[in-house]
Every structure is written in C-alpha cells, then in structure tokens.
Motif scaffolding. Structure first.
Motif, short mmCIF file in Angstrom:
data_model
loop_
_atom_site.label_atom_id
_atom_site.label_comp_id
_atom_site.label_asym_id
_atom_site.label_seq_id
_atom_site.Cartn_x
_atom_site.Cartn_y
_atom_site.Cartn_z
N PHE A 69 -4.06 -5.66 33.30
CA PHE A 69 -4.75 -4.65 34.10
C PHE A 69 -4.15 -4.56 35.50
O PHE A 69 -3.55 -5.51 36.01
N GLN A 70 -4.39 -3.41 36.11
CA GLN A 70 -3.90 -3.19 37.48
C GLN A 70 -4.42 -4.27 38.42
O GLN A 70 -3.70 -4.80 39.25
N THR A 71 -5.72 -4.58 38.29
CA THR A 71 -6.31 -5.61 39.17
C THR A 71 -6.38 -6.95 38.45
O THR A 71 -7.19 -7.81 38.81
N PHE A 72 -5.60 -7.12 37.43
CA PHE A 72 -5.41 -8.39 36.70
C PHE A 72 -6.62 -8.83 35.89
O PHE A 72 -6.49 -9.30 34.77
N GLN A 73 -7.81 -8.70 36.48
CA GLN A 73 -9.03 -9.08 35.76
C GLN A 73 -8.96 -10.51 35.23
O GLN A 73 -9.24 -10.80 34.07
N LEU A 74 -8.59 -11.40 36.12
CA LEU A 74 -8.63 -12.82 35.74
C LEU A 74 -10.05 -13.33 35.95
O LEU A 74 -10.81 -12.77 36.74
N GLN A 126 -0.84 -14.13 40.42
CA GLN A 126 -1.91 -13.60 39.56
C GLN A 126 -1.32 -12.68 38.49
O GLN A 126 -1.75 -12.69 37.34
N GLN A 127 -0.33 -11.89 38.88
CA GLN A 127 0.31 -10.99 37.93
C GLN A 127 0.91 -11.80 36.77
O GLN A 127 0.77 -11.45 35.60
#
Lengths: 209, 464
Positions: A69-74, A126-127
């Motif tokens: 996802f664009q905002t990673f959603q970790l 994070q990416q």
C-alpha cells in the motif's frame, strides 16, 4: 466501471495507469477480493474468487495475493520481522520455518533491522518491510497500490525497482497502480484504467456494501 | 519473540499497544471483583460470627423479655439481663431432666466495659463456644477458687492482661474509660487475680471475662447488707460513701486492693450466703445426644416443657440466630446488589474502552483481513481481547480480596484478638471471577461485531 476482459499472464508486470479517482484502487481491490463486482468473474490462477465464500476468499487472498500500500499499512506494535511473519501465519500457515523465510525475505530487500518496531523505522525501511510482507508467502500475484505516491522521484524509482525485483524473485505477476506518468517508462505492459470508466461518472462504482 | 506467531501474540500485542485503555479496563474489573468478594466475605463473616457463638448449647433459659433478647444477652453479651433467676429455680430446672450439662450464668459486672460472666467451672469443660472446639487456655487455667478470673482473648489483648495480675471489676456495665465509669461502681475491696487467658474462639466470648458465681454473690451480698436500702449503686452514683471514691484516680488495676476504708465492712463468707442472694441471670442447657449427632427429639420436648413456666424465657439459640440472620439477610443483599452494579459498570467500561479504540483497531482489522484473516477470526481475536481483560482483572481482583482478607484477619487476630474466619470463600471467588470473565466477553461482543463488519477497503485508503 465496466471491464470486458483484462488478462495479466503469470510473471507479467503491468502498470495500471490513470489519474486520481479513475478507479485504479477499486480495480485492484476487486482483484484482491476485498471488494466484489456487481457481476462477472475474476480468475486468479484458474480460481474464480467471485464464486468463493467470504471466508474462503480471505484464505485465498492470504495465500495467493500479496499487497503493498501507499502508506504501507504495517501493524504498529509489532517488529519488522513480526509483520512479515504475521503474513505467513495468516496467509500461508502451511509453509515451514516461517521465521527463516521472513528473515530471508527482509534481508533480500536489504532490510537488516529486523527487531525494531515498525513505527520507528524510516520511510524507506517501512517500504522494504511492506514489500517483504507481500512476497514472503510466494503469492501468484502482487498488487501495489500507488506505491510511490508519498515518495520523492529518486526514492520512487528505487521503490518500483524493489517491488519489481521482489515480485520477479517470487515468481509472481505484478500489478502496480500509479497516476505518475514517469513510471510508464519502466513497464512494457500499461493498462489505461480510464478506458473502463462508464461515460457518466458513476458514484456507485466499487461500492462493496 | 518466539519462533512462531500465534493469534494470542496478536491479542497480547494489541492489548499492549493500547496499554492505557487496557490498564484502566483491567483495573476496573479488578476493583469490582475485589469489592464483590469482600462484600460477600463480610456478609459471611458476620453471619458466621453469630452462628459460631451459640456453640453446642441446645437451650438457653433466662428471665429476659423474649427468646431473641435472651440469646443476644446471654451468649453475645448485648446487655446485662435485667431480671434474675433464683437459685431455687435453677435447682428445680437442673433436677427436672437428665441434662448432659446445665450451667448457671450471671451477667451484670464489667471490666472496662467488657462483660464479666460468673459461671461454674463446667463452662470451660462442657460448653463449647464453637461446636466441636472447646475453650482452650493460651495461658493459665480455669478458675478454681473465689476471686479468680479467666480473661477472654480479645480483652486480654486489649488491656494487656497477664496471668497473676490483680484487677478490679465494676458493678454494672459502664462503657466509659475506667472500670468504675459512670453508671458503674467498683468492687474495689475485692480484687480478682487473673488465673487464665483463653485462646481466641472467633465468638463473642473472646470479649468477656469469667469468674465463679460465689465471688459475685459475696460482693453483691456485702453491698446489699451495707446499703440496706437495697438500692443498687447504679441508681446512686453519687453516694458519698461509695467504695468507688477510694480509687477513682486509679484505672482499677493492681493498687486497688490496698483499700483502707474507714467504715466497717460486712464481710460475707460463702457459707453465709442466703438463698435469695444467690441470683443468676441465665442457664445454658444441653440435652444428651447420640455420638456424632447434635440433635435429639428431647430438645423440642424439653423446650415445650420449660416454656410452660411463665417465670422464665426459654430459647433455642440456633433457631433464634437463624431468625435474626433472615432479618439481616434482606438488608445485606443490598450490598451484594451494589457490588454487582459495580461489576456491570466495569463491563460497560471494557466495552467503552474497546469501542473508543475502534478507529485504531479498524485499520488493524483491515490489515489482518488483507493478510488473509477471515472476518470470524478477527471477531474471535476481539472477543479474546476483552475476555483476557476480564480474566486478568478477575485474577488481580480475587488476589486483592484474598490478600486483603488475609491481612485483615491476621491484623484483627493479632491486634484485637478477634478471629474472623471464612475470609473469602473459594467457591464464591471462582463464581465471581467466572462471572466477570463472562461479562467481559459479553462486553467484547459489540466491538467484536464492529470489527467483524469492518469494510476493508475504507480503512486502507491513505488518510485524505
């Protein structure tokens, strides 16, 4: 939105291009099975996910689809390694030695800080965790939703390379959505999502419930 | 971290990420559970304290106005019985049936507000303050001669009394500061020697002192003969020649026996006692039973026979206490109801804590779903979270109640000499804890349903 037919062969890497709001994310969510189409079928590796029950679709997604996802959603509160291991635990519980797989996936992407909580990692790190999480289950298809939207151009190019390399290594087809024209040069297969839009902007598009 | 992740890891991490909400909800459950358990155990302790005190007695005879008053006065020292029973009547009752034992008691004197019971030595050997456990001496022995006194555990602890000490008893049951406080009147020329200290029994008898009947009779006979008006000192507190004048400066211990009254004392010996001076206020009776049994058909028969005598009141103490507890029982259920309300409100707070963190959780739920968790699995995770809060809260609460109960009973036993048993009934603890866990799970249903119904896509879009 109406799609007559759209094929992405195994191992192919495709860019779903189009301006914001044209339905790129909706199309991606339909393929992931987290939204359902009003009619028609979506086949992944021969399985029609529209014919599956809700629970079976969740299981199928966990096993065969990796998402970035664009905002990673970790998941905050978990370490980098745990985020990747969660993907294995929920999506591919049958794969053996999950810890070793997760460590390998992260290390291949140059992510070495395995035990730091994800909320303390840099954007680049994070990416990498997000990509590792998507490919660790060895999915059939990797879906990346605007993976570069929050990155500067130099980092954006790196991120796309990262995702493409990881998908290729996992033997998965890759679909990347982006409104960024500069990405077009990196892909040979480009799908213009705007063509699927109905003549009048339809507010009902993609309404899951 | 272990080599594998499990659903429990997710639950624990999720609780830890929201540590404040988790802590508050857990604390509320713990407080509610502890409160409920303490209230239940206080209830139990109170009723036990009453049930214990009647011991192995079957029938109690007195001249009080009602059977309940007779029991409260005669066995729980509520007040000194106002009306006496004559020695002749005692003999008549004693000889009227082959009792297992028949013990005369006389109440009326006091020591620093603690009641003094004059009785026969049988009281220590035959009467059991708690059925099955007879009196035991922590020091000394029972009284054998006149002017010897045995002290209950609580009184001994309270007034630091030791065997060999001399004390002065007061007529009447003045509750003031000294032995001869207002309304009372010291028997200063007749000090008693402490010859025995009783072990705590967890009954009202711990708060009493015990002497033989003859000493009491002698003292009262002397007073009557000195003050032929027949008025008791209680009614004439300002009597100019009252013996209390001699020792008002002294709290009543030790030196009080060094009396040197100018006036002549009418010293009375046991042999001089007239029958009408031998007064008692109660008779404790036990009917012979078969070994291992506490009842006998004769109890009811003797109860009915004695009841025909209108000059006395006959009570079956166990029955009277049962009636009393039934009266109190309705009131103390209010306390239990209050505690249940506290428990319910803590369940509501779990629900609120979990719903208020729902926005955060919705993103988490969406991610878990994307990774392959089914809606049911997410539902189960949410329920497990609230159940865990209930479980941990109940555990802490039960531990608090048990620890608190233990500390309280230990302190009471050490400092005051009062034995309170049944601190926390383990069955009640399990029941309450289970209730808390069930309530917590129920409280978790609403947030769990919300998690179940969370649409994935809406919560994965970047915040606009």
């Amino acid at each position: 939105m109406e799609v007559a037919r759209l094929d992405v062969p195994a191992g192919e890497q495709a860019l779903f291009a189009g301006s914001s709001g044209c339905g790129k994310s909706t199309l991606l969510h339909l393929i992931a099975g987290i939204e359902t189409p009003e009619s028609g079928s979506i086949l992944i590796g021969g399985t029609d996910i529209c014919a599956l029950s809700g629970g079976a679709r969740d299981t199928f997604r966990g096993r065969h689809v990796g998402m970035v996802f664009q905002t990673f959603q970790l998941l905050h509160g978990f370490t980098a390694l745990e985020n990747v291991m969660l993907s294995l635990m929920l999506g591919a519980p049958t794969l053996d030695r999950p810890r070793i797989r997760a460590e390998a996936a992260l290390e291949r992407l140059g992510m070495l800080e395995l035990h730091a909580p994800v909320e303390r990692l840099s954007v680049g790190q994070q990416q990498r965790v997000a990509v590792a999480r998507a490919v660790v289950t060895e999915p059939s298809v990797v879906l990346a939703d605007e993976p570069t939207a929050s990155l500067d151009p130099a980092n954006a190019a790196t991120a796309v390379e990262l995702i493409r390399g990881a998908a290729q290594a996992a033997g998965a087809a890759l679909i990347v959505t982006s409104h960024d024209p500069s990405l077009r040069s990196a892909f040979t297969r480009i799908v213009d999502v705007a063509q699927f839009g109905l003549p009048a902007p339809a507010p009902r598009v993609g309404a899951a419930r | 971290m272990s080599n594998s992740m499990s659903d429990m890891t997710i639950v624990l991490r999720s609780l830890r990420t929201r540590a404040l909400a988790t802590g508050v909800a857990t604390g509320l459950v713990a407080i509610a559970v502890a409160l409920l358990l303490v209230l239940l155990s206080l209830r139990e302790a109170a009723s036990q304290a009453f049930r214990r005190g009647t011991g192995n007695i079957h029938l109690l005879v007195s001249a009080d106005a009602s059977p309940l008053v007779a029991v409260l006065n005669g066995l729980f020292y509520a007040n000194a019985p106002a009306n006496p029973i004559s020695w002749v009547k005692f003999k008549e009752i004693e000889d009227g049936f082959p009792w297992q034992w028949c013990i005369p008691t006389q109440l009326g004197d006091s020591y620093f507000g603690s009641p003094v019971m004059a009785t026969s030595p049988d009281f220590f050997t035959d009467f059991e303050p708690v059925a099955g456990s007879p009196f035991q001496f922590s020091d000394g022995r029972a009284f054998e001669a006149s002017f010897e006194v045995v002290v209950g555990a609580a009184v001994a602890a309270d007034r630091s009394l030791k065997v060999g000490q001399k004390i002065v008893l007061a007529h009447g049951s003045g509750r003031g500061s000294g032995a001869g406080a207002e309304g009372g009147h010291e028997h200063a020329d007749h000090p008693y020697e402490v010859v025995g200290i009783l072990q705590p029994t967890g009954s009202a008898h711990d708060r009493a002192l015990f002497t033989d009947l003859v000493s009491t009779w002698i003292i009262h006979a002397e007073e009557k003969r000195e003050h032929p008006a027949g008025a008791s000192a209680t009614e004439q507190p300002a009597a100019p020649k009252g013996p209390s004048q001699a020792s008002t400066s002294d709290a009543g211990q030790e030196s009080a026996h060094e009396h040197d009254h100018a006036h002549d004392h009418a010293h009375v010996a046991e042999a001089d006692l007239r029958d009408e001076e031998k007064l008692i206020t109660g008779i404790l009776l036990r009917i012979p039973t078969r070994p291992g049994s506490d009842s006998s058909a004769s109890i009811a028969a003797q109860f009915d026979r004695l009841r025909r005598d209108v000059s006395i009141t006959v009570a079956q103490p166990a029955q009277q206490i049962g009636r009393l507890m039934a009266l109190i029982g309705d009131i103390d259920w209010l306390f239990v109801a209050m505690a249940v309300v506290v428990l319910l409100s803590s369940a509501a707070s779990i629900m609120l804590a979990m719903i208020s963190s729902m926005e955060l959780r919705r993103r988490q739920v969406a991610i878990l779903r994307v990774l392959g968790a089914s809606a049911w699995r997410v539902f189960a995770l949410a329920i497990t979270e609230s159940t865990l809060i209930g479980l941990i809260g109940a555990g802490i609460g039960a531990a608090l109640a048990i620890l608190g109960g233990w500390v309280a009973t230990t302190l009471l036993a050490e400092r005051v000499g009062v034995v309170v048993t049944g601190a926390v009934d383990p069955r009640a603890a399990i029941l309450v804890a289970a209730g808390a866990v069930v309530l917590a799970s129920i409280a978790g249903i609403v947030p769990a349903v919300k998690a179940y119904r969370t649409p994935i896509t809406r919560h994965l879009r970047p915040l606009a």
